[in-house]
Design a protein around this motif. Structure first.
Motif, PDB file in Angstrom:
ATOM      1  N   VAL A   1       0.845  -1.199   0.000  1.00  0.00           N
ATOM      2  CA  VAL A   1       0.000   0.000   0.000  1.00  0.00           C
ATOM      3  C   VAL A   1       0.882   1.253   0.000  1.00  0.00           C
ATOM      4  O   VAL A   1       1.814   1.369   0.802  1.00  0.00           O
ATOM      5  N   LEU A   2       0.591   2.175  -0.926  1.00  0.00           N
ATOM      6  CA  LEU A   2       1.302   3.458  -0.979  1.00  0.00           C
ATOM      7  C   LEU A   2       0.274   4.574  -0.844  1.00  0.00           C
ATOM      8  O   LEU A   2      -0.905   4.382  -1.163  1.00  0.00           O
ATOM      9  N   ASN A   3       0.743   5.713  -0.382  1.00  0.00           N
ATOM     10  CA  ASN A   3      -0.159   6.855  -0.243  1.00  0.00           C
ATOM     11  C   ASN A   3      -0.060   7.739  -1.489  1.00  0.00           C
ATOM     12  O   ASN A   3       0.954   8.388  -1.734  1.00  0.00           O
ATOM     13  N   ALA A   4      -1.130   7.765  -2.287  1.00  0.00           N
ATOM     14  CA  ALA A   4      -1.111   8.513  -3.551  1.00  0.00           C
ATOM     15  C   ALA A   4      -1.049  10.010  -3.328  1.00  0.00           C
ATOM     16  O   ALA A   4      -0.661  10.774  -4.213  1.00  0.00           O
ATOM     17  N   ALA A   5      -1.420  10.433  -2.125  1.00  0.00           N
ATOM     18  CA  ALA A   5      -1.487  11.867  -1.872  1.00  0.00           C
ATOM     19  C   ALA A   5      -0.174  12.427  -1.323  1.00  0.00           C
ATOM     20  O   ALA A   5      -0.105  13.593  -0.934  1.00  0.00           O
ATOM     21  N   GLU A   6       0.847  11.569  -1.272  1.00  0.00           N
ATOM     22  CA  GLU A   6       2.156  12.052  -0.825  1.00  0.00           C
ATOM     23  C   GLU A   6       3.243  11.573  -1.776  1.00  0.00           C
ATOM     24  O   GLU A   6       3.040  10.609  -2.516  1.00  0.00           O
TER      25      GLU A   6
ATOM     26  N   SER B   1       8.111 -10.753  -5.480  1.00  0.00           N
ATOM     27  CA  SER B   1       6.926 -11.437  -4.951  1.00  0.00           C
ATOM     28  C   SER B   1       5.773 -11.286  -5.937  1.00  0.00           C
ATOM     29  O   SER B   1       5.803 -10.463  -6.834  1.00  0.00           O
ATOM     30  N   ASN B   2       4.752 -12.102  -5.729  1.00  0.00           N
ATOM     31  CA  ASN B   2       3.487 -11.890  -6.417  1.00  0.00           C
ATOM     32  C   ASN B   2       2.868 -10.683  -5.752  1.00  0.00           C
ATOM     33  O   ASN B   2       2.309 -10.777  -4.661  1.00  0.00           O
ATOM     34  N   ARG B   3       2.989  -9.531  -6.383  1.00  0.00           N
ATOM     35  CA  ARG B   3       2.674  -8.325  -5.639  1.00  0.00           C
ATOM     36  C   ARG B   3       1.623  -7.510  -6.357  1.00  0.00           C
ATOM     37  O   ARG B   3       1.569  -7.479  -7.589  1.00  0.00           O
ATOM     38  N   ILE B   4       0.778  -6.867  -5.565  1.00  0.00           N
ATOM     39  CA  ILE B   4      -0.166  -5.910  -6.127  1.00  0.00           C
ATOM     40  C   ILE B   4       0.114  -4.577  -5.439  1.00  0.00           C
ATOM     41  O   ILE B   4       0.133  -4.506  -4.211  1.00  0.00           O
ATOM     42  N   ILE B   5       0.409  -3.555  -6.256  1.00  0.00           N
ATOM     43  CA  ILE B   5       0.696  -2.250  -5.656  1.00  0.00           C
ATOM     44  C   ILE B   5      -0.592  -1.432  -5.628  1.00  0.00           C
ATOM     45  O   ILE B   5      -1.253  -1.253  -6.654  1.00  0.00           O
ATOM     46  N   LEU B   6      -0.932  -0.965  -4.445  1.00  0.00           N
ATOM     47  CA  LEU B   6      -2.170  -0.222  -4.281  1.00  0.00           C
ATOM     48  C   LEU B   6      -1.847   1.235  -3.977  1.00  0.00           C
ATOM     49  O   LEU B   6      -1.121   1.528  -3.028  1.00  0.00           O
ATOM     50  N   LEU B   7      -2.343   2.140  -4.831  1.00  0.00           N
ATOM     51  CA  LEU B   7      -2.204   3.562  -4.519  1.00  0.00           C
ATOM     52  C   LEU B   7      -3.467   3.966  -3.781  1.00  0.00           C
ATOM     53  O   LEU B   7      -4.529   4.111  -4.390  1.00  0.00           O
ATOM     54  N   ASN B   8      -3.326   4.156  -2.486  1.00  0.00           N
ATOM     55  CA  ASN B   8      -4.512   4.473  -1.678  1.00  0.00           C
ATOM     56  C   ASN B   8      -4.686   5.987  -1.557  1.00  0.00           C
ATOM     57  O   ASN B   8      -3.803   6.760  -1.893  1.00  0.00           O
ATOM     58  N   LYS B   9      -5.820   6.358  -1.060  1.00  0.00           N
ATOM     59  CA  LYS B   9      -6.184   7.769  -0.810  1.00  0.00           C
ATOM     60  C   LYS B   9      -6.313   8.553  -2.111  1.00  0.00           C
ATOM     61  O   LYS B   9      -5.911   9.727  -2.196  1.00  0.00           O
ATOM     62  N   THR B  10      -6.837   7.922  -3.139  1.00  0.00           N
ATOM     63  CA  THR B  10      -7.007   8.626  -4.414  1.00  0.00           C
ATOM     64  C   THR B  10      -8.175   9.593  -4.370  1.00  0.00           C
ATOM     65  O   THR B  10      -8.449  10.284  -5.355  1.00  0.00           O
TER      66      THR B  10
ATOM     67  N   LEU C   1      -7.925  12.043  -2.551  1.00  0.00           N
ATOM     68  CA  LEU C   1      -7.179  13.304  -2.387  1.00  0.00           C
ATOM     69  C   LEU C   1      -6.392  13.570  -3.682  1.00  0.00           C
ATOM     70  O   LEU C   1      -6.188  12.663  -4.476  1.00  0.00           O
ATOM     71  N   PRO C   2      -5.928  14.798  -3.883  1.00  0.00           N
ATOM     72  CA  PRO C   2      -5.146  15.076  -5.095  1.00  0.00           C
ATOM     73  C   PRO C   2      -3.899  14.194  -5.163  1.00  0.00           C
ATOM     74  O   PRO C   2      -3.221  14.015  -4.149  1.00  0.00           O
ATOM     75  N   GLU C   3      -3.616  13.684  -6.361  1.00  0.00           N
ATOM     76  CA  GLU C   3      -2.504  12.737  -6.497  1.00  0.00           C
ATOM     77  C   GLU C   3      -1.176  13.464  -6.645  1.00  0.00           C
ATOM     78  O   GLU C   3      -1.017  14.288  -7.543  1.00  0.00           O
TER      79      GLU C   3
ATOM     80  N   SER D   1       3.525   0.018 -14.161  1.00  0.00           N
ATOM     81  CA  SER D   1       2.293   0.573 -14.739  1.00  0.00           C
ATOM     82  C   SER D   1       1.031  -0.116 -14.236  1.00  0.00           C
ATOM     83  O   SER D   1      -0.062   0.391 -14.410  1.00  0.00           O
ATOM     84  N   ASP D   2       1.213  -1.267 -13.602  1.00  0.00           N
ATOM     85  CA  ASP D   2      -0.004  -1.998 -13.234  1.00  0.00           C
ATOM     86  C   ASP D   2      -0.496  -1.720 -11.820  1.00  0.00           C
ATOM     87  O   ASP D   2      -1.123  -2.563 -11.193  1.00  0.00           O
ATOM     88  N   VAL D   3      -0.219  -0.520 -11.315  1.00  0.00           N
ATOM     89  CA  VAL D   3      -0.717  -0.183  -9.979  1.00  0.00           C
ATOM     90  C   VAL D   3      -2.246  -0.074 -10.009  1.00  0.00           C
ATOM     91  O   VAL D   3      -2.834   0.160 -11.061  1.00  0.00           O
ATOM     92  N   ILE D   4      -2.843  -0.269  -8.855  1.00  0.00           N
ATOM     93  CA  ILE D   4      -4.300  -0.110  -8.768  1.00  0.00           C
ATOM     94  C   ILE D   4      -4.598   1.082  -7.871  1.00  0.00           C
ATOM     95  O   ILE D   4      -4.073   1.186  -6.761  1.00  0.00           O
ATOM     96  N   ARG D   5      -5.417   1.990  -8.373  1.00  0.00           N
ATOM     97  CA  ARG D   5      -5.763   3.169  -7.571  1.00  0.00           C
ATOM     98  C   ARG D   5      -7.022   2.880  -6.767  1.00  0.00           C
ATOM     99  O   ARG D   5      -8.051   2.505  -7.344  1.00  0.00           O
ATOM    100  N   ILE D   6      -6.910   3.045  -5.466  1.00  0.00           N
ATOM    101  CA  ILE D   6      -8.073   2.785  -4.623  1.00  0.00           C
ATOM    102  C   ILE D   6      -8.279   3.906  -3.610  1.00  0.00           C
ATOM    103  O   ILE D   6      -7.380   4.740  -3.398  1.00  0.00           O
ATOM    104  N   SER D   7      -9.468   3.948  -3.053  1.00  0.00           N
ATOM    105  CA  SER D   7      -9.676   4.768  -1.878  1.00  0.00           C
ATOM    106  C   SER D   7     -10.435   3.918  -0.883  1.00  0.00           C
ATOM    107  O   SER D   7     -11.594   3.592  -1.104  1.00  0.00           O
TER     108      SER D   7
END
Ligand code: GDP
Length: 457
Positions: free
Chosen positions: A309-314, A330-339, A341-343, A352-358
């Motif tokens: 999990v990464l913070n998209a707003a920072e 690893s078998n990894r899924i990168i999640l950009l959280n807090k979308t 808020l302004p990215e 490129s295969d990150v998933i944007r979530i809130s």
């Protein structure tokens, strides 16, 4: 089929605790006689089989009435163990159930070992090993899909497949034998090797196909061990709680039956995610700081799935970059959280295969499920109704061994080895497959397998 003679065993078949009823189960040729000594009601030796009978449990020593009960009488051979089975249904308190058990023991029954009822079903030929193991899998199934697989195995679908393959191998061996015994025919040598080649390749294809179902089967049965990682405050606990909510939480806090650990499971479209170290997420935030870089790397590589999990707003921090690097294999899924808020995160530095979530707005959480499906099930329907799944680690390793022995036959054919040596490898394959169904399983294995069951099962 003649049932083997064993002593009469007993155990409490219901979970210990307060419930509407508690059941004490007896199995063996004295089950009825023992029960009669402590039962006041109808003459149980005169009631029809498979009936429930009202009465009271009375201590024969002092005439004290212990409980009002319903007694299930099921006579051999149409019972779970193929022996006479009696089930005493009591008013479900711990004390009463235990007292009646003690009474039954004093009349000559023996306390059953874990899984001993099922073991008898196996020894008396009612189920094979794969079916007995399926009973255990049903009890432990964490999602309905895992349970479907187990129920199908209980039906005997795996047993049938294995039995057929063994029969075919036997036929082939017999045919080879006949060819060798009648060398007066021309081309016997050639015919025999051609037959062996064709058949071993056929068997190998069959078993390899079965192995291909194993990865999915194992995941459905045991769950994907999943690590949620990220630096403090990116939203890991929120994500965890979100996943655990929405009726997705199936089993929380199951004490492992063999090891004493607490595991949490989340059900993602039928796939159980086994969340590792959730306590860690809640207590300290920094995995790397807590266990060190090397150990983190190892832990991440061992996890079947990593949710980073990464913070998209920072902007990305040093710690984010460390985690990105540590998890890259690893078998990894990168999640950009807090979308919501302004990215501001540097997306160009990310795959490129990150998933944007809130998590806060509950947005795109379903994309995580889709990605898991892509990663582990090639987008296929997670369970195909008619497929026989291999899900049990014991079965998988035996099938792998069987394939190896077939490979040895193939290699031998290539090298022009004498047919009688190849017969040995083919026979070996037949034996290994027999271990799966229990037709050729060593005693220790059987004892060990059944000891993993619950008491009273
Ligand atoms: P953790 O330290 O990684 O476990 O992070 P938490 O789950 O405790 O969340 C840290 C803070 O971020 C909390 O105040 C959350 O309410 C907030 N938060 C979590 N997800 C989101 C989101 O999607 N958007 C916004 N704006 N805030 C969020």
């Amino acid at each position: 089929m003649i049932t083997k003679e064993f002593d009469t065993i007993t155990a409490i078949a219901t979970p210990l605790g307060e419930g509407a009823i508690g059941i004490i189960r007896l199995s063996g040729s004295d089950a009825l006689a023992i029960t009669k000594k402590i039962f006041k009601g109808k003459d149980l030796s005169k009631v029809p089989s498979h009936t429930l009978n009202y009465g009271h449990i009375v201590d024969p020593q002092n005439g004290e009435v212990l409980d009002e009960v319903m007694i299930g009488v099921m006579l051999a051979p149409k019972t779970f163990t193929r022996e006479d089975v009696v089930e005493i249904n009591t008013h479900g308190g711990i004390a009463v159930t235990n007292e009646i058990l003690q009474l039954v023991l004093r009349q000559g029954a023996r306390m059953a070992e874990p899984g001993e009822f099922t073991k008898r079903a196996f020894l008396n030929g009612r189920v094979d090993l794969t079916q007995a193991e399926a009973v255990m899998d049903i009890i432990r199934a964490k999602t309905d899909k895992a349970m479907n697989i187990a129920v199908k195995q209980l039906d005997g679908s795996l047993k049938q497949l294995i039995d057929n393959a063994r029969q075919e191998i036997l036929n082939t061996l017999a045919q080879v034998e006949v060819n060798i015994d009648y060398p007066e025919y021309d081309d016997v040598e050639e015919m025999t090797t051609a037959l062996m080649r064709e058949k071993t390749q056929e068997f190998q294809a069959l078993l390899e196909n079965l192995l291909r179902t194993a990865r999915r089967g194992k995941i459905l049965r045991e769950g994907l061990s999943t690590a949620i990682i990220g630096r403090p405050n990116v939203g890991k606990s929120s994500l965890l709680n979100n996943l655990l909510r929405e009726e997705k939480a199936i089993v929380t806090n199951i004490a492992g039956t063999t090891r004493d650990i607490i595991e949490e499971y989340v059900n993602i479209k039928g796939v159980p995610l086994k969340l590792v170290d959730t306590a860690g997420i809640r207590e300290t935030d920094d995995v790397v700081e807590r266990i060190g870089v090397e150990r983190s790397k190892k832990a991440l590589n061992e996890a079947d799935l990593v949710l980073l999990v990464l913070n998209a707003a920072e902007k990305l921090t040093e710690q984010d970059r460390t985690l990105l690097e540590l998890s890259q294999n690893s078998n990894r899924i990168i999640l950009l959280n807090k979308t919501d808020l302004p990215e501001v995160i540097e997306v160009d530095d990310l795959p490129s295969d990150v998933i944007r979530i809130s998590v806060l707005k509950n947005q795109n959480i379903d994309l995580i499920e889709e990605r898991i499906n892509q990663l582990f099930f090639d987008n296929a329907n997670i369970i195909e109704q008619d497929a026989t799944y291999l899900s049990n680690a014991r079965h998988i390793s035996l099938i792998e061994k069987a394939v190896e022995s077939l490979q040895a036959v193939n290699d031998g054919l290539e090298l022009g080895m004498p047919v009688d040596l190849l017969q040995v490898d083919l026979t070996r394959c037949w034996e290994i497959l027999g271990e799966i169904t229990g037709d050729a399983a060593p005693d220790e294995l059987i004892t060990q397998l059944f000891s993993q069951f619950c008491l009273g099962k």
